[in-house]
Design a protein around this motif. Structure first.
Motif, mmCIF file in Angstrom:
data_model
loop_
_atom_site.group_PDB
_atom_site.id
_atom_site.type_symbol
_atom_site.label_atom_id
_atom_site.label_comp_id
_atom_site.label_asym_id
_atom_site.label_seq_id
_atom_site.Cartn_x
_atom_site.Cartn_y
_atom_site.Cartn_z
ATOM 1 N N ALA A 1 -11.180 11.469 -77.463
ATOM 2 C CA ALA A 1 -12.051 12.319 -77.716
ATOM 3 C C ALA A 1 -11.867 13.622 -77.050
ATOM 4 N N THR A 2 -11.585 13.351 -75.769
ATOM 5 C CA THR A 2 -11.176 14.401 -74.813
ATOM 6 C C THR A 2 -10.052 15.105 -75.164
ATOM 7 N N ALA A 3 -9.001 14.610 -75.598
ATOM 8 C CA ALA A 3 -7.718 15.150 -76.223
ATOM 9 C C ALA A 3 -7.875 15.835 -77.389
ATOM 10 N N CYS A 4 -8.744 15.331 -78.044
ATOM 11 C CA CYS A 4 -9.024 16.300 -79.767
ATOM 12 C C CYS A 4 -9.966 17.474 -79.185
ATOM 13 N N ALA A 5 -10.755 17.361 -78.408
ATOM 14 C CA ALA A 5 -11.572 18.385 -78.074
ATOM 15 C C ALA A 5 -10.698 19.792 -77.356
ATOM 16 N N ALA A 6 -9.789 19.122 -76.988
ATOM 17 C CA ALA A 6 -8.583 20.166 -76.098
ATOM 18 C C ALA A 6 -7.812 20.839 -77.146
ATOM 19 N N LEU A 7 -7.558 20.191 -78.362
ATOM 20 C CA LEU A 7 -6.491 20.844 -79.217
ATOM 21 C C LEU A 7 -6.883 22.064 -79.811
ATOM 22 N N PRO A 8 -7.993 22.589 -80.235
ATOM 23 C CA PRO A 8 -8.503 23.707 -80.721
ATOM 24 C C PRO A 8 -8.196 24.810 -79.591
ATOM 25 N N ALA A 9 -8.355 24.530 -78.462
ATOM 26 C CA ALA A 9 -7.968 25.690 -77.370
ATOM 27 C C ALA A 9 -7.004 25.866 -77.354
ATOM 28 N N ALA B 1 -4.279 25.445 -79.584
ATOM 29 C CA ALA B 1 -3.823 25.681 -80.882
ATOM 30 C C ALA B 1 -4.282 27.370 -80.736
ATOM 31 N N GLN B 2 -5.072 27.990 -80.059
ATOM 32 C CA GLN B 2 -5.350 29.374 -79.995
ATOM 33 C C GLN B 2 -4.349 30.261 -79.149
ATOM 34 N N THR B 3 -3.235 29.691 -78.641
ATOM 35 C CA THR B 3 -2.346 30.161 -77.976
ATOM 36 C C THR B 3 -0.974 30.088 -78.774
ATOM 37 N N VAL B 4 -0.348 31.361 -78.707
ATOM 38 C CA VAL B 4 1.136 31.180 -79.171
ATOM 39 C C VAL B 4 2.215 31.917 -78.443
ATOM 40 N N ASP B 5 3.116 31.092 -78.146
ATOM 41 C CA ASP B 5 4.316 31.647 -77.369
ATOM 42 C C ASP B 5 5.119 32.525 -78.312
ATOM 43 N N ILE B 6 5.374 33.735 -77.687
ATOM 44 C CA ILE B 6 6.426 34.724 -78.571
ATOM 45 C C ILE B 6 7.417 35.020 -77.660
ATOM 46 N N LYS B 7 8.481 34.464 -78.117
ATOM 47 C CA LYS B 7 9.793 34.458 -77.247
ATOM 48 C C LYS B 7 10.466 35.940 -77.414
ATOM 49 N N LEU B 8 10.906 36.530 -76.317
ATOM 50 C CA LEU B 8 11.530 37.734 -76.376
ATOM 51 C C LEU B 8 12.907 37.368 -75.633
ATOM 52 N N GLY B 9 14.105 37.972 -76.171
ATOM 53 C CA GLY B 9 15.309 37.811 -75.880
ATOM 54 C C GLY B 9 15.711 39.036 -74.551
ATOM 55 N N PHE B 10 16.380 38.629 -73.708
ATOM 56 C CA PHE B 10 16.874 39.481 -72.651
ATOM 57 C C PHE B 10 18.315 39.284 -72.364
ATOM 58 N N GLU C 1 1.926 41.079 -67.048
ATOM 59 C CA GLU C 1 0.731 41.818 -67.192
ATOM 60 C C GLU C 1 0.134 41.832 -68.611
ATOM 61 N N ALA C 2 1.096 41.761 -69.538
ATOM 62 C CA ALA C 2 0.704 41.642 -70.784
ATOM 63 C C ALA C 2 0.063 40.281 -71.017
ATOM 64 N N ASN C 3 0.604 39.078 -70.714
ATOM 65 C CA ASN C 3 -0.133 37.851 -70.610
ATOM 66 C C ASN C 3 -1.438 37.821 -70.188
ATOM 67 N N ALA C 4 -1.670 38.552 -68.785
ATOM 68 C CA ALA C 4 -2.924 38.419 -68.415
ATOM 69 C C ALA C 4 -4.003 39.126 -69.019
ATOM 70 N N LYS C 5 -3.392 40.160 -70.273
ATOM 71 C CA LYS C 5 -4.466 40.829 -71.007
ATOM 72 C C LYS C 5 -5.002 40.018 -71.989
ATOM 73 N N LYS C 6 -4.388 38.917 -72.294
ATOM 74 C CA LYS C 6 -4.727 37.828 -73.433
ATOM 75 C C LYS C 6 -4.738 38.534 -74.634
ATOM 76 N N SER C 7 -3.851 39.381 -74.984
ATOM 77 C CA SER C 7 -3.817 40.249 -76.381
ATOM 78 C C SER C 7 -3.788 39.158 -77.499
ATOM 79 N N LYS C 8 -4.588 39.686 -78.484
ATOM 80 C CA LYS C 8 -4.392 38.478 -79.926
ATOM 81 C C LYS C 8 -3.458 39.088 -80.737
ATOM 82 N N VAL C 9 -2.620 38.062 -81.148
ATOM 83 C CA VAL C 9 -1.469 38.155 -82.393
ATOM 84 C C VAL C 9 -1.788 37.154 -83.376
ATOM 85 N N GLY C 10 -2.159 37.731 -84.353
ATOM 86 C CA GLY C 10 -2.339 36.932 -85.638
ATOM 87 C C GLY C 10 -3.576 35.544 -85.448
#
Length: 385
Positions: free
Chosen positions: A16-24, A26-35, A60-69
């Protein structure tokens, strides 16, 4: 309650605990940028400076927790070492495309950025590069953008400075035949001639050479009023020492790759009096300069590199476009990047023209005085149409 029942209850609670954690989660998305940049070899300090600036921006951008999609964006940097080599750069470019990155921050050198840009353009990936050679944005790729001013803009500023401010009518030019060195030298030659000066000698070397005796002997015989070098600090340092050893009094001028602490170390006492240009206005004169310097030193435990602020702004340009589009899909955020208007660290008016060049032109001339780079003058204007 039996042991078996207690075990089943514990498993149920854990599930139950694991399932409860899934929505949270799922609210984060990794965006890979090449360098990509030189991270090993004699130019590795340039790549490190660039990477540090980018990493600071993404933190700094990650700290701002900007929403994408609708999800919180977590920007992840995927780094590759192109060794400042064009062939390696093309291989690295394909690796980054295959890794599924959403955009490219790099390369550093013009000689690597130009061939790699075709790979990124074919994949539809926006590329924000440090490359300064005019050819980078003259290929017709709508995916190519700069982090700093082009050689055309820097060459015009330095050429005018040589003739009008230094009063040097006879100028000798040396370049290392790289896309950067030759491109900057070509633009400098045009500018000197336009200002009424004369090129009395044009010499060539390679980006691996450190012995300039024969070249400098030819230049000494031409008796120039000033000497310009297009290349890296790994060469301009030894070059300046050899100028002094040969008794050549004409001042040495160069581009932003020479305006570094590495040049000061390699040239030693001979560095005194050398001039170098750098895109943008001095960091200390910008509103966010002190805060950036403090953050940079706190994280990396070293002074700011020459290219770190431009890489920082370049990363924020890409991040801002993605945030404005609400999507990391290149075809969706590319129009936002092209139409970008933002107040950054290196300029209060960051915006791109139709080619991907920065609209605002700012070039500062520095001179070594007392063993330190000291500002001489800054020219700010608009890029030529």
């Amino acid at each position: 309650m039996t042991i078996a029942k207690r075990h089943l209850l514990a498993c149920a609670l854990a599930a139950a605990t694991a399932c409860a954690a899934l929505p949270a989660a799922a609210q984060t998305v990794d965006i890979k940028l090449g360098f990509a940049a030189p991270l090993t070899g004699p130019q590795s300090h340039y790549g490190e400076e660039m990477q540090n600036g980018i990493q600071l921006a993404l933190s700094e951008a990650n700290a701002k927790k900007s929403k994408v999609g609708g999800k919180t964006a977590n920007f992840v940097l995927v780094s590759r070492d192109d060794q400042a080599d064009p062939r390696t750069a093309v291989q690295v470019a394909q690796q980054l495309v295959d890794a599924g990155v959403a955009g490219i921050l790099g390369h550093f050198n013009s000689g690597t950025s130009i061939p790699a840009s075709r790979i990124y353009n074919d994949a539809g990936l926006p590329q924000v590069s440090m490359a300064t050679a005019p050819e980078f944005t003259r290929q017709g790729y709508n995916t190519a953008f700069r982090m700093m001013t082009s050689d055309t803009q820097q060459g015009a500023a330095v050429g005018g400075f040589i003739v009008r401010k230094l009063g040097a009518k006879k100028v000798a030019i040396i370049d290392d035949r790289t896309a950067y060195g030759q491109g900057l030298a070509d633009e400098l030659e045009k500018s000197v001639k336009a200002a009424g000066g004369t090129i009395v000698r044009r010499e060539y070397t390679t980006d691996k050479s450190t012995d300039f005796a024969s070249i400098l002997t030819n230049i000494r015989n031409a008796a120039p009023d000033a000497i310009f070098f297009g290349g890296t600090d790994a060469q301009s340092g030894p070059l300046k020492r050899q100028l002094q050893q040969l008794g050549i009094k004409a001042p040495l001028l160069s581009g932003e790759m020479t305006r570094s602490d590495t040049f000061l170390r390699l040239a030693g006492a001979a560095a005194e009096g050398t001039y170098a240009s750098l895109a943008g206005v001095p960091l200390e004169s910008l509103p966010g300069g002190k805060a950036f310097e403090a953050s940079y030193r706190a994280r990396f435990k070293k002074d700011i590199g020459v290219y770190s602020p431009y890489a920082y702004d370049g990363a924020w340009n890409l991040v801002t476009a993605i945030a404005q589009a609400g999507s990391a899909e290149p075809d969706k955020y590319l129009p936002k990047l092209a139409a970008l208007q933002r107040k950054g660290l290196t300029s209060n008016a960051i915006a791109y023209d139709a080619r991907g060049d920065l609209k605002e032109v700012a070039v500062t001339i520095y001179q070594v005085k007392g063993g330190k780079w000291t500002q001489v003058e800054t020219v700010v204007g608009q890029a030529a149409k």
